[in-house]
Design a protein around this motif. Structure first.
Motif, short mmCIF file in Angstrom:
data_model
loop_
_atom_site.label_atom_id
_atom_site.label_comp_id
_atom_site.label_asym_id
_atom_site.label_seq_id
_atom_site.Cartn_x
_atom_site.Cartn_y
_atom_site.Cartn_z
N MET A 59 25.80 -19.62 -58.32
CA MET A 59 27.12 -19.97 -58.84
C MET A 59 27.83 -18.74 -59.39
SD MET A 59 27.52 -23.22 -58.29
CE MET A 59 28.71 -23.91 -59.44
N HIS A 60 27.08 -17.83 -60.00
CA HIS A 60 27.68 -16.61 -60.53
C HIS A 60 28.29 -15.78 -59.40
CE1 HIS A 60 26.37 -17.16 -64.64
NE2 HIS A 60 25.14 -17.41 -64.22
N GLU A 61 27.54 -15.66 -58.30
CA GLU A 61 28.06 -14.89 -57.15
C GLU A 61 29.27 -15.60 -56.56
OE1 GLU A 61 26.59 -12.93 -52.90
OE2 GLU A 61 25.23 -14.26 -54.02
N ARG A 62 29.23 -16.91 -56.52
CA ARG A 62 30.36 -17.67 -56.00
C ARG A 62 31.63 -17.33 -56.76
NH1 ARG A 62 30.83 -24.20 -56.84
NH2 ARG A 62 31.55 -24.75 -54.76
N LYS A 63 31.56 -17.36 -58.11
CA LYS A 63 32.74 -17.07 -58.92
C LYS A 63 33.24 -15.65 -58.71
CE LYS A 63 31.04 -18.58 -62.89
NZ LYS A 63 31.02 -18.93 -64.33
N ALA A 64 32.30 -14.71 -58.61
CA ALA A 64 32.69 -13.31 -58.43
C ALA A 64 33.38 -13.09 -57.09
CB ALA A 64 31.47 -12.40 -58.54
N VAL A 65 32.84 -13.70 -56.03
CA VAL A 65 33.45 -13.54 -54.69
C VAL A 65 34.82 -14.21 -54.65
CG1 VAL A 65 33.22 -14.11 -52.25
CG2 VAL A 65 31.23 -13.32 -53.53
N MET A 66 34.93 -15.40 -55.23
CA MET A 66 36.21 -16.09 -55.25
C MET A 66 37.25 -15.26 -56.00
SD MET A 66 35.01 -20.04 -55.88
CE MET A 66 36.67 -20.72 -55.93
N SER A 67 36.85 -14.66 -57.11
CA SER A 67 37.78 -13.86 -57.90
C SER A 67 38.27 -12.64 -57.13
CB SER A 67 37.11 -13.43 -59.21
OG SER A 67 37.99 -12.68 -59.99
N ARG A 68 37.37 -12.02 -56.41
CA ARG A 68 37.76 -10.84 -55.61
C ARG A 68 38.72 -11.22 -54.49
NH1 ARG A 68 32.24 -9.12 -56.26
NH2 ARG A 68 31.69 -10.05 -54.25
N ARG A 69 38.52 -12.39 -53.87
CA ARG A 69 39.32 -12.78 -52.71
C ARG A 69 40.72 -13.25 -53.08
NH1 ARG A 69 36.89 -13.64 -47.40
NH2 ARG A 69 39.02 -14.28 -46.90
N GLY A 70 40.90 -13.74 -54.30
CA GLY A 70 42.19 -14.31 -54.68
C GLY A 70 43.12 -13.31 -55.35
N ASP A 71 44.40 -13.40 -55.01
CA ASP A 71 45.44 -12.62 -55.70
C ASP A 71 45.95 -13.35 -56.94
OD1 ASP A 71 45.41 -10.63 -53.69
OD2 ASP A 71 46.83 -11.79 -52.48
N ALA A 72 45.57 -14.62 -57.08
CA ALA A 72 46.03 -15.45 -58.19
C ALA A 72 45.04 -16.60 -58.33
CB ALA A 72 47.44 -15.98 -57.94
#
Length: 198
Positions: free
Chosen positions: A89-102
């Protein structure tokens, strides 16, 4: 602000009222129409599935990020533009944060709030300078907004940090606020750099 992708946090159930699923579908269609990529948690269930399916039907790009443990439970959406399977779940949040501009939050519960509050905390710390929008569908987050006003009044939350949260009950108004968002970048001695967290 040029927004090419939005990280959307929302519930894995549809909730009690039909307005919630309707909002998820409307968001999916609107982001597809605007050619904005959706990054989300990769599930086919609940508001997450409604969001993804509506965007895909409208020709949008939907990227799912999901940990293997949830894939094993057979809740991964197999029809996405991209599906990335991660270890935790931690990696999920980090990857999602990197991919999103907002970042944008729809109704949800623990997981939804956890993910969005982390994005807001990172904005407060200057780890990122991306807009964070809350679509208050059907007044779902009224009590949360009251609590935040209370936190400001009790001096646990600074007004400037409360203002990092962009809020509206109207989707187009909220997206407009997110596009117009300009972060107030202030140097903080010894602050974390984005590479330390995401």
């Amino acid at each position: 602000m040029d927004i090419k992708s939005i990280c959307v946090y929302c519930g894995s159930s549809t909730g009690k009222r039909a307005v919630f699923a309707g909002a998820a579908e409307a968001l999916g269609r609107e982001l597809a129409a605007r050619k904005i990529e959706i990054v989300y948690g990769g599930s086919h269930r609940g508001l997450m599935g409604a969001l993804a399916d509506a965007a895909l039907r409208a020709g949008g790009c939907v990227v799912g990020i999901i940990p293997q443990s949830l894939v094993d439970l057979e809740i991964a959406h197999r029809g996405l533009s991209e599906l990335h399977i991660v270890h935790s779940m931690h990696e999920r949040k980090a990857v999602m944060s990197r991919r999103g501009d907002a970042f944008l939050i729809l109704p949800g519960a623990w997981g939804t709030l956890d993910e969005f509050c982390e994005a807001l905390t990172w904005a407060q710390l200057g780890i990122h300078h991306k807009p964070c929008g809350l679509w208050n569908v059907g007044g779902y987050y009224d009590l949360l907004l009251q609590f935040l006003a209370h936190a400001v009044d009790e001096k646990f939350l600074k007004p400037a940090d409360r203002d990092l949260l962009l809020v509206s009950e109207d989707l187009n108004d909220l997206l407009g606020k997110m596009v117009e968002f300009r972060p107030k970048v202030m140097p903080v001695p010894g602050k974390l750099q984005s590479s330390d967290a995401i």
